[in-house]
Design a protein around this motif. Structure first.
Motif, short mmCIF file in Angstrom:
data_model
loop_
_atom_site.label_atom_id
_atom_site.label_comp_id
_atom_site.label_asym_id
_atom_site.label_seq_id
_atom_site.Cartn_x
_atom_site.Cartn_y
_atom_site.Cartn_z
N ASP A 1 9.84 7.83 -14.28
CA ASP A 1 11.26 7.49 -14.13
C ASP A 1 11.97 8.46 -13.20
OD1 ASP A 1 11.05 5.32 -15.79
OD2 ASP A 1 11.71 6.38 -17.59
N LEU A 2 11.57 9.73 -13.23
CA LEU A 2 12.18 10.73 -12.35
C LEU A 2 11.34 10.95 -11.09
CD1 LEU A 2 14.32 12.94 -11.80
CD2 LEU A 2 12.88 14.52 -13.14
N ALA A 3 10.03 11.01 -11.26
CA ALA A 3 9.17 11.41 -10.15
C ALA A 3 9.04 10.36 -9.05
CB ALA A 3 7.77 11.76 -10.68
N PHE A 4 9.13 9.09 -9.39
CA PHE A 4 8.99 8.03 -8.40
C PHE A 4 9.97 8.24 -7.24
CE2 PHE A 4 9.19 3.12 -7.77
CZ PHE A 4 8.42 3.23 -6.62
N GLY A 5 11.24 8.40 -7.58
CA GLY A 5 12.25 8.63 -6.55
C GLY A 5 12.11 9.97 -5.86
N GLU A 6 11.78 11.00 -6.64
CA GLU A 6 11.63 12.33 -6.04
C GLU A 6 10.47 12.37 -5.05
OE1 GLU A 6 13.44 15.51 -9.26
OE2 GLU A 6 11.30 15.03 -9.37
N LEU A 7 9.36 11.77 -5.41
CA LEU A 7 8.21 11.77 -4.51
C LEU A 7 8.52 11.03 -3.21
CD1 LEU A 7 5.38 11.06 -7.11
CD2 LEU A 7 5.80 13.22 -5.91
N TYR A 8 9.27 9.94 -3.32
CA TYR A 8 9.61 9.18 -2.12
C TYR A 8 10.57 9.98 -1.23
CZ TYR A 8 11.29 5.52 0.99
OH TYR A 8 11.61 4.80 2.11
N MET A 9 11.59 10.58 -1.82
CA MET A 9 12.57 11.30 -1.00
C MET A 9 11.98 12.57 -0.39
SD MET A 9 15.08 12.58 -4.09
CE MET A 9 16.00 13.90 -3.34
N ASP A 10 10.99 13.16 -1.05
CA ASP A 10 10.36 14.37 -0.53
C ASP A 10 9.21 14.07 0.43
OD1 ASP A 10 12.07 15.99 -1.96
OD2 ASP A 10 10.74 16.13 -3.70
N GLY A 11 8.89 12.80 0.62
CA GLY A 11 7.80 12.44 1.51
C GLY A 11 6.43 12.53 0.88
N ASP A 12 6.36 12.73 -0.44
CA ASP A 12 5.07 12.82 -1.13
C ASP A 12 4.56 11.46 -1.58
OD1 ASP A 12 4.67 15.61 -0.97
OD2 ASP A 12 6.17 15.91 -2.54
N LEU A 13 5.36 10.42 -1.38
CA LEU A 13 4.93 9.04 -1.61
C LEU A 13 5.33 8.26 -0.37
CD1 LEU A 13 5.30 6.85 -4.80
CD2 LEU A 13 5.83 5.94 -2.55
N ALA A 14 4.34 7.81 0.38
CA ALA A 14 4.58 7.07 1.61
C ALA A 14 4.18 5.62 1.42
CB ALA A 14 3.79 7.68 2.77
N VAL A 15 5.02 4.70 1.86
CA VAL A 15 4.71 3.28 1.80
C VAL A 15 4.05 2.89 3.12
CG1 VAL A 15 5.62 0.95 1.46
CG2 VAL A 15 6.69 2.89 0.29
N GLU A 16 2.78 2.57 3.06
CA GLU A 16 2.01 2.29 4.28
C GLU A 16 1.95 0.80 4.60
OE1 GLU A 16 -1.76 4.22 3.59
OE2 GLU A 16 -0.97 6.13 4.37
N ALA B 1 0.84 -1.20 0.00
CA ALA B 1 0.00 0.00 0.00
C ALA B 1 0.87 1.24 0.00
CB ALA B 1 -0.92 0.01 1.22
N VAL B 2 0.52 2.20 -0.87
CA VAL B 2 1.22 3.48 -0.91
C VAL B 2 0.18 4.60 -0.89
CG1 VAL B 2 3.17 2.54 -2.22
CG2 VAL B 2 1.26 3.60 -3.44
N ARG B 3 0.63 5.77 -0.42
CA ARG B 3 -0.25 6.94 -0.41
C ARG B 3 0.52 8.13 -0.98
NH1 ARG B 3 -5.02 8.23 1.94
NH2 ARG B 3 -4.98 6.25 3.11
N LEU B 4 -0.06 8.75 -2.01
CA LEU B 4 0.49 9.96 -2.59
C LEU B 4 -0.09 11.16 -1.85
CD1 LEU B 4 0.13 8.88 -6.29
CD2 LEU B 4 2.30 9.26 -5.11
N SER B 5 0.72 12.22 -1.71
CA SER B 5 0.31 13.36 -0.89
C SER B 5 -0.88 14.12 -1.46
CB SER B 5 1.49 14.31 -0.70
OG SER B 5 1.94 14.80 -1.96
N GLY B 6 -1.06 14.06 -2.77
CA GLY B 6 -2.16 14.79 -3.37
C GLY B 6 -2.19 14.62 -4.87
#
Length: 417
Positions: free
Chosen positions: A56-71, A39-44
């Protein structure tokens, strides 16, 4: 937005189970329901749009910025799910065009002239030196270990890697060895101590150079090991043996011919060279944009079909090629476990965003070796076929001799402890 995201991910995730939520919304499920649910949650919605436009770019960026959380699960599990499904996925025209464009213009990203190469190295290797002591082995080997048995420790596997390389180099006492990309000096010091060689180690990292020189001084090996801040293209001496471990990934395709021409110029007529590098099992490609932006600018993992033509034109002879398949996956697994175990110390050096960036890097790298066609190759080279024995039996014999010279070793520890 959620409907479009569900459609896109539904096309991608055909196997496995992934629950996805956007903002405070209720999650939707994609996949065939098999396996352990993740389960994952995107910030918005903005995060969802970024992921769909340039995953390819956003997956890692979202995770490192906290905009993609693995629940549920771990980021490595989510990456594995994506990679295993991508093997069967036919990308649409915009994705194909974007990837073709990256491959076409990669020569611009890999224009690693001396000044730019130095800047690229500093981006990754001139970080706070304490960071690397937190997750590497005691000798600070920042390259693929060689696991002789599945249960071998990281420290012993890194020692086995040095032993394996030294055996292939056929180093004799008193011979001059060039170590291109000598890092923190572990391999050069091993060749000096165990093979009685005279070693020149070159690096473009000022941080690594300082540590390597200090280690040589501590071991009273300054008369046998000379560490320099020098580009391989500027070396003028001649050497009986040349070794390069984990540096070739930073050379760049436009400079492969220069690299091997230089090696041929520096190697004596009866000399032997060993190149250890990450490689692709498949055809040539392009560096992932997230890796290129945040981890290894100017870096590229080559296919053998790109490397061998440059070797052939240099006049060097390929005398042996060995493919190490899952050794790097196991190495990265051990690094990531240690990285997580020292989380608080990493956060004391940097911040949460940095920790998540490196967590993603280590996880994605491990899974690339498990599921995405990455491997490590060791190419042995010479100017004359007669420079190495006719069969590979000598490798095991020399490893046994080196193992005997190593003798009793004190208990190894995590570097920095």
């Amino acid at each position: 937005m959620e409907g479009l995201l569900r459609f896109v991910l539904g096309r991608l995730i055909g196997r496995g189970t992934l629950d996805v939520a956007v903002g405070a919304g209720r999650p939707f499920r994609v996949g065939d329901g098999t396996g352990e649910p993740l389960a994952v949650r995107l910030s918005g919605r903005r995060a969802a749009l970024r992921l769909m436009l340039n995953a390819d770019l956003a997956f890692g960026e979202l995770y490192m910025d906290g905009d993609l959380a693995v629940e549920r699960g771990d980021i490595a599990d989510v990456i594995t799910l994506a990679m295993t499904n991508l093997r069967d996925f036919r990308p649409n025209l915009p994705i194909r065009l974007a990837r073709s464009w990256r491959t076409a213009v990669r020569f611009l990203q890999q224009r690693n002239v001396a000044r730019r190469a130095r800047r690229n190295v500093a981006h990754h290797y001139d970080l706070d030196g304490r960071l690397y002591t937190l997750f590497l082995d005691a000798d600070r080997q920042y390259s693929c270990a060689y696991f002789e048995t599945p249960d071998q420790s990281l420290d012993d596997a890194q020692l086995a890697k040095k032993r394996h390389i030294a055996a292939k180099l056929l180093v004799e006492p008193g011979q001059r060895v060039l170590d291109i990309g000598s890092g923190w000096g572990g391999l050069a010091l091993y060749l000096a101590e165990r093979c009685d060689a005279r070693v020149t180690g070159i690096t473009l990292s000022t941080e690594q150079l300082a540590v390597a020189r200090n280690r040589a001084k501590e071991r009273k090996l300054q008369d046998r090991v000379d560490f320099r801040l020098e580009d391989y293209r500027h070396v003028t001496d001649r050497f009986d043996r040349i070794v390069s471990v984990g540096m070739f990934e930073h050379v760049g395709v436009p400079y492969y011919r220069t690299f091997f021409d230089t090696a041929a110029r520096l190697l004596t007529d009866d000399g032997v060279m060993l190149l250890h590098s990450i490689g692709r099992m498949g055809e040539p490609g392009a560096t992932n944009p997230w890796i290129a932006k945040y981890i290894f600018p100017g870096g590229y993992i080559p296919a053998l079909s790109e490397v061998l033509p440059a070797i052939e034109k240099s006049g060097l002879v390929v005398t042996d090629i060995e493919i190490l398949r899952l050794h790097y996956a196991e190495t990265l697994k051990a690094w990531r476990e240690r990285f997580h175990a020292r989380r608080e110390e990493v956060l004391a050096l940097y911040d949460e965003r940095f920790f998540r960036m490196w967590d993603f890097y280590l996880a994605a790298s491990e899974m690339s070796f498990r599921h995405d066609g990455m491997m490590v190759f060791q190419i042995q080279l010479a100017k004359r076929q007669e420079a190495v024995p006719l069969t590979r039996d000598y490798i095991g014999a020399r490893e046994n001799a080196l193992r005997a010279r190593e003798g009793h070793r004190p208990d190894l520890r995590l570097a920095g402890e």
